[in-house]
Design a protein around this motif. Structure first.
Motif, PDB file in Angstrom:
ATOM      1  N   GLY A  64      30.683  53.338  59.995  1.00 20.28           N
ATOM      2  CA  GLY A  64      32.078  53.605  59.686  1.00 20.28           C
ATOM      3  C   GLY A  64      33.054  53.131  60.743  1.00 20.28           C
ATOM      4  O   GLY A  64      34.258  53.349  60.618  1.00 20.28           O
ATOM      5  N   GLU A  65      32.544  52.476  61.787  1.00 17.64           N
ATOM      6  CA  GLU A  65      33.436  51.991  62.845  1.00 17.64           C
ATOM      7  C   GLU A  65      34.379  50.921  62.309  1.00 17.64           C
ATOM      8  O   GLU A  65      35.547  50.843  62.705  1.00 17.64           O
ATOM      9  N   TYR A  66      33.866  50.094  61.408  1.00 16.78           N
ATOM     10  CA  TYR A  66      34.680  49.069  60.757  1.00 16.78           C
ATOM     11  C   TYR A  66      34.451  49.136  59.255  1.00 16.78           C
ATOM     12  O   TYR A  66      33.354  49.473  58.790  1.00 16.78           O
ATOM     13  N   GLY A  67      35.505  48.786  58.499  1.00 16.50           N
ATOM     14  CA  GLY A  67      35.343  48.739  57.053  1.00 16.50           C
ATOM     15  C   GLY A  67      34.592  47.499  56.615  1.00 16.50           C
ATOM     16  O   GLY A  67      33.809  47.535  55.659  1.00 16.50           O
ATOM     17  N   MET A  68      34.831  46.415  57.339  1.00 14.90           N
ATOM     18  CA  MET A  68      34.145  45.156  57.052  1.00 14.90           C
ATOM     19  C   MET A  68      34.132  44.290  58.299  1.00 14.90           C
ATOM     20  O   MET A  68      35.067  44.303  59.095  1.00 14.90           O
ATOM     21  N   THR A  69      33.039  43.559  58.477  1.00 15.37           N
ATOM     22  CA  THR A  69      32.924  42.586  59.566  1.00 15.37           C
ATOM     23  C   THR A  69      32.504  41.246  58.973  1.00 15.37           C
ATOM     24  O   THR A  69      31.605  41.189  58.131  1.00 15.37           O
ATOM     25  N   PHE A  86      42.195  49.916  56.233  1.00 16.72           N
ATOM     26  CA  PHE A  86      42.713  48.678  55.647  1.00 16.72           C
ATOM     27  C   PHE A  86      41.725  48.142  54.600  1.00 16.72           C
ATOM     28  O   PHE A  86      42.128  47.610  53.560  1.00 16.72           O
ATOM     29  N   PHE A  87      40.453  48.337  54.849  1.00 14.02           N
ATOM     30  CA  PHE A  87      39.441  47.921  53.881  1.00 14.02           C
ATOM     31  C   PHE A  87      39.594  48.702  52.580  1.00 14.02           C
ATOM     32  O   PHE A  87      39.529  48.139  51.479  1.00 14.02           O
ATOM     33  N   SER A  88      39.815  50.005  52.706  1.00 10.39           N
ATOM     34  CA  SER A  88      39.988  50.846  51.517  1.00 10.39           C
ATOM     35  C   SER A  88      41.225  50.427  50.728  1.00 10.39           C
ATOM     36  O   SER A  88      41.199  50.359  49.489  1.00 10.39           O
ATOM     37  N   GLN A  89      42.321  50.145  51.435  1.00 10.41           N
ATOM     38  CA  GLN A  89      43.548  49.727  50.770  1.00 10.41           C
ATOM     39  C   GLN A  89      43.373  48.396  50.043  1.00 10.41           C
ATOM     40  O   GLN A  89      43.920  48.186  48.963  1.00 10.41           O
ATOM     41  N   THR A  90      42.575  47.510  50.634  1.00 12.48           N
ATOM     42  CA  THR A  90      42.408  46.170  50.064  1.00 12.48           C
ATOM     43  C   THR A  90      41.434  46.144  48.903  1.00 12.48           C
ATOM     44  O   THR A  90      41.677  45.494  47.874  1.00 12.48           O
ATOM     45  N   LYS A  92      39.338  49.155  47.673  1.00 15.30           N
ATOM     46  CA  LYS A  92      38.963  50.371  46.965  1.00 15.30           C
ATOM     47  C   LYS A  92      40.121  51.057  46.240  1.00 15.30           C
ATOM     48  O   LYS A  92      39.894  51.835  45.307  1.00 15.30           O
ATOM     49  N   SER A  93      41.331  50.804  46.673  1.00 15.17           N
ATOM     50  CA  SER A  93      42.489  51.467  46.076  1.00 15.17           C
ATOM     51  C   SER A  93      42.673  51.021  44.620  1.00 15.17           C
ATOM     52  O   SER A  93      42.573  49.828  44.301  1.00 15.17           O
ATOM     53  N   ILE A  94      42.944  51.993  43.735  1.00 17.08           N
ATOM     54  CA  ILE A  94      43.152  51.685  42.318  1.00 17.08           C
ATOM     55  C   ILE A  94      44.389  50.812  42.130  1.00 17.08           C
ATOM     56  O   ILE A  94      44.436  49.931  41.261  1.00 17.08           O
ATOM     57  N   SER A  95      45.379  51.017  42.965  1.00 21.45           N
ATOM     58  CA  SER A  95      46.630  50.258  42.837  1.00 21.45           C
ATOM     59  C   SER A  95      46.558  48.863  43.461  1.00 21.45           C
ATOM     60  O   SER A  95      47.462  48.047  43.260  1.00 21.45           O
ATOM     61  N   ALA A  96      45.476  48.603  44.208  1.00 21.43           N
ATOM     62  CA  ALA A  96      45.355  47.294  44.858  1.00 21.43           C
ATOM     63  C   ALA A  96      45.127  46.195  43.827  1.00 21.43           C
ATOM     64  O   ALA A  96      44.315  46.340  42.910  1.00 21.43           O
ATOM     65  N   ASN A  97      45.874  45.121  43.967  1.00 23.28           N
ATOM     66  CA  ASN A  97      45.727  43.980  43.065  1.00 23.28           C
ATOM     67  C   ASN A  97      45.866  42.708  43.883  1.00 23.28           C
ATOM     68  O   ASN A  97      46.967  42.231  44.131  1.00 23.28           O
ATOM     69  N   TRP A 108      37.945  35.065  56.724  1.00 22.43           N
ATOM     70  CA  TRP A 108      38.210  35.535  58.077  1.00 22.43           C
ATOM     71  C   TRP A 108      39.693  35.582  58.417  1.00 22.43           C
ATOM     72  O   TRP A 108      40.102  36.328  59.298  1.00 22.43           O
ATOM     73  N   ASN A 109      40.518  34.798  57.710  1.00 23.90           N
ATOM     74  CA  ASN A 109      41.951  34.795  58.030  1.00 23.90           C
ATOM     75  C   ASN A 109      42.766  35.603  57.027  1.00 23.90           C
ATOM     76  O   ASN A 109      43.983  35.492  56.984  1.00 23.90           O
ATOM     77  N   GLN A 110      42.104  36.456  56.230  1.00 18.14           N
ATOM     78  CA  GLN A 110      42.861  37.296  55.310  1.00 18.14           C
ATOM     79  C   GLN A 110      43.554  38.414  56.070  1.00 18.14           C
ATOM     80  O   GLN A 110      43.204  38.733  57.215  1.00 18.14           O
ATOM     81  N   SER A 111      44.557  39.004  55.448  1.00 14.29           N
ATOM     82  CA  SER A 111      45.315  40.073  56.089  1.00 14.29           C
ATOM     83  C   SER A 111      44.396  41.231  56.470  1.00 14.29           C
ATOM     84  O   SER A 111      43.549  41.660  55.672  1.00 14.29           O
ATOM     85  N   GLY A 112      44.546  41.719  57.679  1.00 16.69           N
ATOM     86  CA  GLY A 112      43.753  42.857  58.146  1.00 16.69           C
ATOM     87  C   GLY A 112      42.542  42.478  58.974  1.00 16.69           C
ATOM     88  O   GLY A 112      41.920  43.343  59.607  1.00 16.69           O
ATOM     89  N   MET A 113      42.185  41.184  58.999  1.00 17.66           N
ATOM     90  CA  MET A 113      41.043  40.746  59.806  1.00 17.66           C
ATOM     91  C   MET A 113      41.506  40.397  61.222  1.00 17.66           C
ATOM     92  O   MET A 113      42.559  39.787  61.411  1.00 17.66           O
ATOM     93  N   THR A 114      40.719  40.811  62.207  1.00 19.57           N
ATOM     94  CA  THR A 114      41.049  40.560  63.610  1.00 19.57           C
ATOM     95  C   THR A 114      39.874  39.876  64.301  1.00 19.57           C
ATOM     96  O   THR A 114      38.731  40.340  64.196  1.00 19.57           O
TER      97      THR A 114
END
Length: 230
Positions: A64-69, A86-90, A92-97, A108-114
């Motif tokens: 659980g340290e990171y949502g995605m690597t 940020f992973f959940s918002q991108t 898992k969220s029902i409203s995410a589209n 790797w260059n999508q929003s939220g990736m560091t």
């Protein structure tokens, strides 16, 4: 009573020459085998270092340290992470589209990736520009595609799809899997190291949808890949 004296005889020149000749013949036979064994051991060591590196990053996601690597397997092992919220918002969220959610893909260059250079290992670099490495790898900048990218998540539902990875078929399941190949530097170049070459003592790691890792070794004599781990 008479005692016979035993004489201690040394080696004659001929006997010494015979011993030297035998040792020389043995060395000529054994040396190539020893050299090949050392070369194979060096390649195998780097294979398992990469596998350990992938498992370490996967464990961070599972905890659980990171949502995605995202790992970019190339001459350098680049690391990009996304925070759990940020992973959940991108994804898992029902409203995410968004494209990434709709295609279950990552980039790797999508929003939220560091980019996480602090997680990258400077001693885990391979290819022609790193003299401490004993391998060339595929894919790399000399191939198309130029990398194998892995999206590490808890459930394994996200795949790197925007650019094609190097892929192979799992002989057991028939599934298309991501692949990363290691070739001995002494018998390959950055260009000749490929999945379908006939270079002996190559290794490959494959990763399926759920990031299960298998390790294979290629034998030139039989022209076959044999699974040795996973």
């Amino acid at each position: 009573m008479l005692f016979s004296k035993k004489q201690n005889k040394g080696f004659t020149l001929i006997e010494l020459l015979v011993v030297v000749a035998i040792m020389g013949a043995f060395g000529m036979i054994a040396y190539p085998n020893i050299t090949k064994w050392i070369e194979d051991r060096e390649v195998k060591k780097e294979v398992y270092e990469v596998v350990s590196f992938i498992k370490e990053r996967k464990a961070e996601v599972d905890s659980g340290e990171y949502g995605m690597t995202i790992l970019l397997l190339n001459t350098m092992m680049e690391v990009y992470t996304m925070k759990p919220n940020f992973f959940s918002q991108t994804y898992k969220s029902i409203s995410a589209n968004n494209t990434y959610k709709n295609t279950n893909s990552c980039m790797w260059n999508q929003s939220g990736m560091t980019r996480r250079t602090d997680l990258e290992k400077t001693d885990l670099r391979m290819g022609p520009y790193y003299p401490d490495s004993n391998v060339h790898i595929y894919p790399s900048a000399w191939h198309n595609p130029q990398r194998t990218a892995i999206c590490l998540t808890k459930d394994g539902t996200i795949r790197f799809k925007k650019y094609a990875n190097a892929t192979d078929k799992d002989p057991g399941t028939g599934e298309t899997v991501d692949v990363f190949v290691f070739c001995p530097k002494k018998s390959s170049t950055e260009k000749t190291c490929k999945l379908n070459s006939n270079i002996d003592k190559r290794y490959k790691i494959t990763l399926d949808t759920f990031q299960n890792i298998k390790i294979y070794k290629y034998a030139q004599k039989t022209n076959k890949w044999t699974k040795i781990d996973g």
